[in-house]
Design a protein around this motif. Structure first.
Motif: not given
Length: 383
Positions: A24-35
C-alpha cells in the motif's frame, strides 16, 4: 515520456508489514503518483503480482485495490519471463528456499530481513545472487526514517565531535492474547517457527549502527522470555519458546559503545517507540522515528547531584528540536525507489544480500552470547 511496466512478484502481502508498508504505502503509492521517473524520459510503472498460499485473502486484497495479478503457485510465477523482480515478506522460515528459487529463475531480489535463519544460509543467498549476476537488495527501513535522517545530518556536519556512546530503547507491550488480542502474530514467540526479538531486531540494529556510527566489532547480549505463555489468533494458549526481550552491548569500530534494549514486554514511557541517544564530545542528540532533539556542548547545563531537593531544572526543555529542512517520504517507499533505480538505471545501491547477512550474523552471535554468557567478537564477512 516512455512508460515501462515492471512486474513484481510480491510474496507475503497478506501479512501486516507486507501489506501496509510494501504494497500500500510503497508500490501502490508509486502508482498513485504516476510511476517512478528515472530522469531519462522513462517512467517505471510497478505491476504487482500478489503471491501466497491463501487465494481468498489475496483476491480480497486485489479487489480492494483494483489489481489483477494473484497467484498461489510460486514456481509458475517465477517461470514467467515477464516477471522481473521477486519480493519476499513471508515468515522468516519460508524465505530462504523461496529466494533460492527466485535467484535460480534469474529474478532480481528484494527482501525483508532476516534473509535466512542462519549466517551460512544468508551468505549462500548472497553468493548465489552474485554468481547469477542479478541485482539484490534487503529492506533496511530504519535509516530512512525522518528522525534518523536528521541524526545522520548532525553526524555528517560534525556536530558530535568524537562520538562516545549510543543508547537505544525499543519496544512496547504486546498483549498476551488472552483478554486483549496481540498486536503481533503468534509465530513471533515460537523459536521453532523462526520467532524471537533477537532474530527480529538485531538485524535492524546492525545496519543502523553500521550505517551511522561504525561496524559492530563485538556483542554481549542477554535474551529473555519474560512472558512464558501467550494465546494465539484462535484464542488457544501456547508456550512462548522464543525470547521477547534482549539487552545488548555492542562495541563499534572507532571506539564508540552502543547499548540497545529491545522488548515486547515493556510499557512505553518515552516520546516514540524507538529512541536513540547519541553522546559525543561536541554535543548530544536523541532521535526517534520522526523527531530529533539536540544539545550542543556550549549550552549544556551543569546539574549537581542532590537527592534531598526536587529537581530545579526542566532538562527536556533545554534541548533544541532539529528542523526537518525538507520533506520526508515513507521510508519503505524511499528504499523501494532506490532499489528500482538500481535495477533499471544502474544507480548505486549497497544494501544488498551481503548487508543482510551481517544482520543475520549479529543475531546469531547475540543468541550465542546470551547462551554462553560472554562477549563475542563479530568478524567481518565477505563472499
Amino acid at each position: 515520456m516512455t512508460r515501462k511496466t515492471v512486474r513484481i512478484a510480491m510474496n507475503g502481502v497478506t501479512g501486516r508489514m507486507g501489506y501496509r508498508q510494501h504494497l500500500v504505502r510503497s508500490i501502490l503509492a508509486l502508482r498513485e503518483q504516476g510511476g517512478l521517473d528515472l530522469g531519462d524520459g522513462t517512467v517505471l510503472w510497478p505491476e504487482p503480482i500478489l503471491v501466497g498460499r491463501r487465494e481468498h485473502a489475496l483476491r480480497t486484497i486485489a479487489e480492494r485495490h483494483g489489481l489483477d495479478g494473484v497467484a498461489t503457485d510460486l514456481d509458475a510465477v517465477l517461470a514467467d519471463p515477464s516477471v522481473d523482480i521477486y519480493f519476499d515478506a513471508q515468515v522468516t522460515s519460508a524465505r530462504e528456499e523461496a529466494i533460492k528459487k527466485a535467484v535460480a529463475a534469474g529474478k532480481h531480489i528484494y527482501t525483508e530481513k532476516p534473509t535466512a535463519t542462519g549466517l551460512d544460509g544468508a551468505l549462500e543467498l548472497a553468493r548465489l545472487a552474485q554468481q547469477k549476476g542479478i541485482k539484490h537488495g534487503v529492506v533496511q527501513d530504519k535509516i530512512f526514517l525522518p528522525g534518523l535522517r536528521k541524526l545522520k545530518r548532525l553526524i555528517d556536519g560534525g556536530f558530535f565531535g568524537r562520538i562516545l556512546s549510543v543508547r537505544g530503547e525499543f519496544g512496547y507491550w504486546v498483549f498476551e492474547g488472552d483478554w486483549q488480542s496481540a498486536q503481533r502474530p503468534s509465530w513471533n514467540y515460537r523459536a521453532e517457527d523462526g520467532g524471537g526479538i533477537v532474530v527480529d531486531m538485531f538485524p535492524h540494529w546492525e545496519y543502523v549502527l553500521h550505517e551511522l556510527f561504525g561496524r559492530v566489532t563485538s556483542v554481549q547480549a542477554l535474551a529473555a522470555t519474560h512472558i512464558p505463555q501467550r494465546w494465539d489468533e484462535s484464542g488457544k494458549p501456547y508456550d512462548a519458546t522464543a525470547d521477547d526481550a534482549a539487552y545488548g552491548i555492542f562495541e563499534l569500530d572507532g571506539g564508540a559503545v552502543a547499548q540497545i534494549n529491545s522488548s515486547w514486554a515493556v510499557r512505553v514511557h518515552r516520546d516514540e517507540l524507538v529512541e536513540f541517544q547519541v553522546d559525543g564530545t561536541g554535543g548530544s542528540a536523541v532521535a526517534g522515528l520522526r523527531g530529533c532533539r539536540a544539545q550542543h556542548r556550549s549550552v549544556t547545563p551543569k546539574p549537581v547531584w542532590n537527592p534531598d531537593i526536587p529537581a530545579t531544572e526542566a532538562f527536556r526543555d533545554q534541548w533544541q528540536e532539529v528542523p526537518d529542512n525538507g520533506e520526508f517520504d515513507n521510508g519503505f517507499k524511499a528504499q523501494w525507489e532506490l532499489f528500482l533505480k538500481h535495477v533499471y538505471a544502474d544507480a548505486p545501491y549497497h544494501w544488498d544480500l551481503l548487508a543482510g547477512a551481517r544482520g543475520v550474523q549479529l543475531a546469531e552471535l547475540g543468541l550465542k552470547s546470551s547462551a554462553e554468557g560472554r562477549r563475542i567478537d563479530v568478524p567481518e564477512i565477505s563472499l
